[in-house]
Enzyme design. Structure first.
Site, PDB file in Angstrom:
ATOM      1  N   ASP A  39       0.826  -1.219   0.000  1.00 24.26           N
ATOM      2  CA  ASP A  39       0.000   0.000   0.000  1.00 24.26           C
ATOM      3  C   ASP A  39       0.859   1.268   0.000  1.00 24.26           C
ATOM      4  OD1 ASP A  39      -2.768  -1.266   2.076  1.00 24.26           O
ATOM      5  OD2 ASP A  39      -1.979  -1.818   0.098  1.00 24.26           O
ATOM      6  N   TYR A  42       2.089   2.042  -3.349  1.00 25.55           N
ATOM      7  CA  TYR A  42       0.977   2.528  -4.191  1.00 25.55           C
ATOM      8  C   TYR A  42       0.732   4.014  -3.884  1.00 25.55           C
ATOM      9  CZ  TYR A  42      -3.596   2.935  -6.408  1.00 25.55           C
ATOM     10  OH  TYR A  42      -4.632   3.335  -7.219  1.00 25.55           O
ATOM     11  N   ASP A  43       0.658   4.344  -2.593  1.00 27.98           N
ATOM     12  CA  ASP A  43       0.381   5.740  -2.197  1.00 27.98           C
ATOM     13  C   ASP A  43       1.454   6.684  -2.715  1.00 27.98           C
ATOM     14  OD1 ASP A  43      -0.973   4.753   1.055  1.00 27.98           O
ATOM     15  OD2 ASP A  43      -1.813   4.729  -0.986  1.00 27.98           O
ATOM     16  N   SER A  88     -36.446  -7.513 -13.655  1.00 30.07           N
ATOM     17  CA  SER A  88     -36.292  -8.176 -12.354  1.00 30.07           C
ATOM     18  C   SER A  88     -36.428  -9.676 -12.574  1.00 30.07           C
ATOM     19  CB  SER A  88     -37.374  -7.679 -11.406  1.00 30.07           C
ATOM     20  OG  SER A  88     -38.621  -7.811 -12.057  1.00 30.07           O
ATOM     21  N   LEU A  89     -36.172 -10.446 -11.526  1.00 29.62           N
ATOM     22  CA  LEU A  89     -36.140 -11.901 -11.647  1.00 29.62           C
ATOM     23  C   LEU A  89     -37.358 -12.515 -10.949  1.00 29.62           C
ATOM     24  CD1 LEU A  89     -32.418 -12.497 -10.676  1.00 29.62           C
ATOM     25  CD2 LEU A  89     -33.436 -13.116 -12.861  1.00 29.62           C
ATOM     26  N   LYS A 122     -26.553 -14.469  -6.372  1.00 28.44           N
ATOM     27  CA  LYS A 122     -27.431 -13.299  -6.328  1.00 28.44           C
ATOM     28  C   LYS A 122     -26.974 -12.462  -5.134  1.00 28.44           C
ATOM     29  CE  LYS A 122     -32.207 -11.792  -6.585  1.00 28.44           C
ATOM     30  NZ  LYS A 122     -32.020 -10.724  -5.575  1.00 28.44           N
ATOM     31  N   ARG A 143     -30.731   1.148 -10.909  1.00 29.66           N
ATOM     32  CA  ARG A 143     -31.799   0.454 -11.643  1.00 29.66           C
ATOM     33  C   ARG A 143     -33.078   1.286 -11.626  1.00 29.66           C
ATOM     34  NH1 ARG A 143     -36.063  -2.582 -10.641  1.00 29.66           N
ATOM     35  NH2 ARG A 143     -36.600  -4.322 -12.039  1.00 29.66           N
ATOM     36  N   GLU A 180     -23.915  -5.617  -9.949  1.00 25.81           N
ATOM     37  CA  GLU A 180     -24.331  -5.303  -8.579  1.00 25.81           C
ATOM     38  C   GLU A 180     -23.203  -4.581  -7.852  1.00 25.81           C
ATOM     39  OE1 GLU A 180     -27.368  -6.695  -8.033  1.00 25.81           O
ATOM     40  OE2 GLU A 180     -27.741  -6.532  -5.876  1.00 25.81           O
TER      41      GLU A 180
END
Ligand SMILES: CC(C)(CNC(=O)c1ccc(Oc2ccccc2)cc1)c1ccc2c(N)nc(N)nc2n1
Length: 339
Positions: A39, A42-43, A88-89, A122, A143, A180
């Site tokens: 990290d 990266y910083d 929708s499902l 899901k 959505r 999602e």
């Protein structure tokens, strides 16, 4: 983004190299779950790029990783109309429901052969549509009611798991990615700890935390919430042919650098569906995110088209839900919140 022009100033070349390297590390960490750099390192690279962009503002391109820190709050969210609706499902709960689904599909396809299904998770998050034009993320929308959602582009840019630019050679002119946005269980626990320490209201569950984080008008707050994303569908596709199957679509998404959950399989018949469901049921508690079921889709897209939809849900797909085990705790949580 091709290489910088020949003879470009050193800082232009350096900024270009930094942007590509930071985006590669970001992809490894948030999309492949395989951190490729400490990290602190990266910083350091990130701060070097920020300094270059401060000195030369034209370097802050839309796909620069510095765009992920969020910007000034918006007055409201603008409406966005989905050119292709987000459907929708239908739900199934028992083995019999699944066997009836498989039978309806076989009847609809007028086949006696076992049908091949793509089975996937899901997620308990919220559905989002991402629009990429020539590989660049230009718009993100919730959505909503399936036809009209809210423009959450500024917030979605801060989600490190969502690429600001698609990778590779097979880049379409227009691509709507459906998927999602969710929060992992451990990021949810850390967020609620921060909320408690700051004397602020805690979130009831990861789904509410993800939804609350995306409905922030101040994207700098969204940038502090570790949100994730998994792609699972497609809307508009221009400039390329649709893949032949749902599983090939997800393979292509992975080549483009989009996060696709590895807990997926291609199975045949009701027996294959139920075996997948049981397998996921056994590992559900160990998954880093909450799920409320699995989703079955006829894999071949020509067969999906043939089956079509009934009212707002497709005939070719079904959600198989787990029994709502935590219903009781949710009631207690709501009472605690109100009390
Ligand atoms: C299958 C679909 C409903 C997406 N598909 C669509 O929304 C969709 C939309 C227009 C389609 O075709 C049309 C094209 C033009 C006009 C009308 C329909 C086909 C599918 C769906 C919905 C929710 C899902 C979820 N929570 N998790 C997973 N893993 N998968 C999911 N898949």
């Amino acid at each position: 983004a091709g290489p910088p022009p020949v003879g470009a100033a050193d800082w232009l070349v350096r900024a270009h190299a930094l942007r590509d390297e930071l985006n590669r590390h970001n992809h490894a960490y948030y999309v492949l779950d395989e951190p490729s750099i400490p990290d602190a390192e990266y910083d350091r690279l990130f701060q070097e790029l920020q300094a270059l962009e401060t000195a030369h503002p034209e370097l802050a391109t839309p796909d620069s990783p510095t765009q992920r820190v969020g910007g000034a709050p918006l007055p409201q969210f603008d409406p966005v109309r989905h050119d292709i609706p987000m459907l929708s499902l239908g739900n199934g709960f028992s083995d019999e429901d699944i066997e009836a689904f498989d039978k309806r599909v076989m009847d609809g396809l007028e086949t006696l052969q076992e049908v091949r299904y793509a089975a996937e998770l899901k997620f308990d998050g919220l559905a989002i549509s991402l629009r990429y034009v020539d590989g660049l993320l230009v718009q993100a929308a919730t959505r909503g009611d399936g036809t009209t959602g809210e423009n959450v582009t500024a917030n979605i840019r801060t989600v490190r798991a969502i690429p600001l630019r698609l990778h590779g050679t097979k880049i379409p002119t227009v691509l709507d990615v459906r998927g999602e946005v969710l929060m992992y269980k451990q990021d949810f626990a850390r967020l609620n700890q921060r909320q408690r320490d700051a004397g602020q209201k805690e979130f009831a569950n990861p789904r509410n935390a993800a939804a609350g984080s995306l409905r922030q008008l101040d994207s700098r707050i969204t940038a502090q919430r570790t949100l994730r994303f998994f792609a699972y569908g497609i809307g508009v596709l221009e400039g390329m042919d649709m893949p032949a199957s749902h599983s090939a679509l997800l393979d292509w998404y992975q080549e483009l650098g989009l996060p696709v959950c590895k807990e997926r399989a291609v199975v045949t018949g009701a027996a294959g569906l139920l075996a997948f469901f049981r397998g996921i049921g056994e590992k559900r508690e160990q998954l880093p995110y909450e799920i409320d079921g699995v989703v079955y889709k006829v894999d071949r897209l020509d067969q999906q088209k043939h089956l079509g939809f009934v009212s707002r849900a497709p005939r070719f797909a079904l959600a198989h839900k787990f029994p709502a085990q935590e219903a009781l705790t949710q009631v207690l949580e709501i009472e605690v919140q109100v009390g």
